[in-house]
Design an enzyme around this catalytic site. Structure first.
Site, PDB file in Angstrom:
ATOM      1  N   LYS A 172      11.549  82.115   2.835  1.00  0.00           N
ATOM      2  CA  LYS A 172      11.906  80.693   3.479  1.00  0.00           C
ATOM      3  C   LYS A 172      13.020  80.072   3.212  1.00  0.00           C
ATOM      4  CE  LYS A 172       7.323  79.446   5.144  1.00  0.00           C
ATOM      5  NZ  LYS A 172       6.202  78.868   4.972  1.00  0.00           N
TER       6      LYS A 172
ATOM      7  N   ARG B  43       0.993  84.186   0.959  1.00  0.00           N
ATOM      8  CA  ARG B  43       1.263  84.807   2.332  1.00  0.00           C
ATOM      9  C   ARG B  43       2.483  85.256   2.287  1.00  0.00           C
ATOM     10  NH1 ARG B  43       3.440  83.126   7.178  1.00  0.00           N
ATOM     11  NH2 ARG B  43       2.540  83.627   9.151  1.00  0.00           N
TER      12      ARG B  43
HETATM   13  N1  HH2 Z   1       4.479  79.562   7.449  1.00  0.00           N
HETATM   14  C1  HH2 Z   1       4.649  80.303   8.355  1.00  0.00           C
HETATM   15  C2  HH2 Z   1       3.828  80.586   9.490  1.00  0.00           C
HETATM   16  N2  HH2 Z   1       2.435  80.317   9.095  1.00  0.00           N
HETATM   17  N3  HH2 Z   1       0.710  79.564   7.386  1.00  0.00           N
HETATM   18  C3  HH2 Z   1       0.255  78.959   6.122  1.00  0.00           C
HETATM   19  N4  HH2 Z   1      -0.866  78.704   6.054  1.00  0.00           N
HETATM   20  N5  HH2 Z   1       1.482  78.795   5.420  1.00  0.00           N
HETATM   21  C4  HH2 Z   1       2.610  78.948   5.464  1.00  0.00           C
HETATM   22  O1  HH2 Z   1       3.412  78.566   4.946  1.00  0.00           O
HETATM   23  C5  HH2 Z   1       3.043  79.502   6.872  1.00  0.00           C
HETATM   24  C6  HH2 Z   1       2.159  79.639   7.953  1.00  0.00           C
HETATM   25  C7  HH2 Z   1       6.230  80.435   8.777  1.00  0.00           C
HETATM   26  O2  HH2 Z   1       6.508  81.814   8.441  1.00  0.00           O
HETATM   27  P1  HH2 Z   1       6.539  82.973   9.456  1.00  0.00           P
HETATM   28  O3  HH2 Z   1       5.097  83.196   9.839  1.00  0.00           O
HETATM   29  O4  HH2 Z   1       7.127  84.051   8.627  1.00  0.00           O
HETATM   30  O5  HH2 Z   1       7.475  82.801  10.379  1.00  0.00           O
HETATM   31  P2  HH2 Z   1       7.261  82.196  11.928  1.00  0.00           P
HETATM   32  O6  HH2 Z   1       6.544  80.765  12.204  1.00  0.00           O
HETATM   33  O7  HH2 Z   1       8.752  82.148  12.539  1.00  0.00           O
HETATM   34  O8  HH2 Z   1       6.502  83.246  12.605  1.00  0.00           O
END
Ligand code: HH2
Length: 399
Positions: free
Chosen positions: A343, A377
Site C-alpha cells: 500500500k 491480506r
Molecule cells: N485492500 C484492497 C482491496 N480489498 N479488502 C479488505 N478487506 N482489506 C483491504 O485492505 C483491501 C481489500 C486494495 O488492494 P488491492 O486489491 O491490492 O488493489 P486494487 O483495489 O487496486 O485491486
C-alpha cells in the site's frame, strides 16, 4: 452506546503464565490473577452524571477514572473518560456500577463486554464446511482479475493464468484466495455489475472446483456476491462494510463469513483530504455499528470479521495510527483482518515505488499480527507466510 475500547495493547497473558509457574497452588489464585493485569478503557460521550459516579465507584474500587473538564461542576453534558484499573478493580467497579441509576448499568455492561472481547482469542471461521482456525495467523492471498489494480492489474484475467496464480499462492501458504474484479485503488472508477461478473464469474467457476482452500469474493455489489456464493464461494469481502442491506441479506441467507471493512467516501474521492477528529475511535465506532446492523439483519456474529481499511480514505498518518492502535479493535469481539500489502503509505515511509514494498509490507503484516490481526491480506504469500511463522512462534502463549 459508549464505544468502549480497551487501550492497553501491551499487557500480555504471559504474566498469568508466570504467576501460575511461581504459585500454582496459591490460595486466592483468582485474586492474584485479577491483580496481574492492568487495563485502561476509553469511553466516548459519557453523561456527566455517569462520569462522576464512575469516578467515585472506581476510586472506591482502588482504581481511577480520568474525566474531561466541566464534568465535576456539571458544566459539560458529556465527556470522554478513561477508566484505569486491574481486572480485580474492574470486577468490583462493575458490580457497583450495576447498582447505580441513569445509564450506569448500560455502561457497566458495555465495559464488561469490551473487556471480555479484548481477551478473546479463540476465533474460528466456518466457510461452508471448511474451518479456518484463527489460533494461528492466516493468509488471504490476493487475486485481482482487473485490468487496473495498482500492483497486479492485468496479469491474471484469463482463467488459466488466474488458476496458476491461485494454485501457486496456495502452495506458498495461502489459507484463502480473495478474488476481486473491480480495483478500489485511490481514484479508480466503479465497474458495472455485468462487467465485474464477466471478469470474475468464469474464474470463480474454475477455482471453486480446483482449489483445496476456500475462496472469498472481494465485492461490494450484492448481486456479484450472490452469484459467487451460488457457485460455492465461501466468504464475502466487502470494502464498503456491508452498508447495503441487500448485501446483508445475501450474506445471511448463505450463512457465510463476511469481512466488514471501513472506508471513508468511495475510491474515486476517498484520498481527497480525509479528515478525522479521532481516527481510531471513529473507525471503531463505524465497525461497531455495521457489525451490529449485520447481526440485526440475520448474519451470525461468529461469521463476521472486521477490517480498519488501511488506505481507504486515510492519510499515511491515519494508517499508522490505526495500525499502532490495532489491538483496541479487539474490544469489538470479532477477528481482525488487515490489508497493508504494497500500500501507498509504505512508499511514503520508505521512498520506494510499489515494486520495492516487499520488506515494508512484511514488517507491517507481522506487527499487525502482534497487535491482534488474525488474517493478513497479502500479495507476496511465500515470504509473508515465513515471516508470520516466526512472529507466531515468538508470540505464542506459554512458549
Ligand atoms: N485492500 C484492497 C482491496 N480489498 N479488502 C479488505 N478487506 N482489506 C483491504 O485492505 C483491501 C481489500 C486494495 O488492494 P488491492 O486489491 O491490492 O488493489 P486494487 O483495489 O487496486 O485491486
Amino acid at each position: 452506546m459508549f464505544n468502549p475500547r480497551v487501550l492497553d495493547p501491551w499487557t500480555r497473558p504471559e504474566v498469568e503464565a508466570e504467576l501460575e509457574k511461581v504459585a500454582p497452588h496459591a490460595r486466592g489464585w483468582e485474586v492474584l490473577r485479577g491483580k496481574a493485569l492492568f487495563l485502561a478503557v476509553k469511553l466516548h460521550g459519557v453523561g456527566y452524571r455517569e462520569a462522576n459516579i464512575a469516578k467515585q465507584e472506581m476510586l472506591g474500587s482502588g482504581g481511577d477514572v480520568a474525566t474531561g473538564k466541566g464534568t465535576a461542576d456539571f458544566t459539560q453534558e458529556a465527556t470522554d473518560i478513561v477508566i484505569l484499573g486491574t481486572q480485580q478493580q474492574y470486577r468490583r467497579f462493575l458490580a457497583r456500577m450495576r447498582r447505580q441509576p441513569f445509564q450506569c448499568k448500560a455502561l457497566a455492561a458495555e465495559v464488561q463486554e469490551a473487556l471480555g472481547n479484548y481477551r478473546r482469542d479463540d476465533y474460528r471461521l466456518e466457510l461452508r464446511g471448511r474451518t479456518l482456525d484463527l489460533a494461528t495467523p492466516r493468509i488471504m492471498g490476493i487475486l485481482n482479475v482487473t485490468p487496473d489494480s495498482f500492483s497486479d492489474g492485468g496479469r491474471h484475467d484469463e482463467p488459466g493464468a488466474a488458476l496458476a496464480r491461485a494454485q501457486a499462492m496456495v502452495a506458498e501458504g495461502a489459507d484463502v484466495v480473495d478474488v476481486g474484479g473491480e480495483s478500489t485503488r485511490p481514484g479508480a472508477e466503479p465497474v458495472a455489475l455485468e462487467e465485474e461478473w464477466r471478469r470474475v464469474g468464469p474464474i470463480l467457476k474454475v477455482l471453486v472446483d480446483a482449489l483445496p482452500c476456500p475462496i472469498s469474493i472481494d465485492t461490494y455489489k450484492a448481486e456479484v456476491a450472490r452469484r459467487a456464493l451460488d457457485l460455492g464461494v465461501g466468504m464475502v469481502n466487502d470494502v464498503t462494510g456491508l452498508g447495503d442491506p441487500v448485501m446483508v441479506k445475501v450474506v445471511a441467507r448463505h450463512d457465510v463469513p463476511a469481512v466488514v471493512m471501513h472506508m471513508r467516501g468511495d475510491p474515486r474521492i476517498m484520498q481527497v483530504d480525509p479528515q478525522y477528529g479521532d481516527v481510531v475511535g471513529e473507525v471503531l465506532d463505524f465497525l461497531r455499528g455495521r457489525t451490529a446492523a449485520a447481526v440485526a439483519g440475520g448474519v451470525g456474529r461468529e461469521r463476521l470479521v472486521v477490517d480498519p481499511g488501511i488506505g481507504f480514505g486515510k492519510t499515511p498518518d491515519h494508517n499508522l495510527q490505526l495500525l499502532h492502535h490495532l489491538a483496541e479493535f479487539r474490544s469489538l469481539g470479532f477477528p481482525i483482518l488487515v490489508g497493508v500489502s504494497r500500500k501507498g503509505f509504505l512508499g511514503h515511509l520508505t521512498g520506494e515505488a510499489v515494486e520495492g514494498h516487499l520488506e515494508a509490507s512484511i514488517t507491517a503484516a507481522a506487527l499487525a499480527y502482534e497487535r491482534g490481526a488474525r488474517i493478513l491480506r497479502v500479495h507476496d504469500v511465500a515470504p509473508t507466510t515465513r515471516a508470520l511463522r516466526v512472529a507466531h512462534a515468538l508470540l505464542k502463549r506459554h512458549a
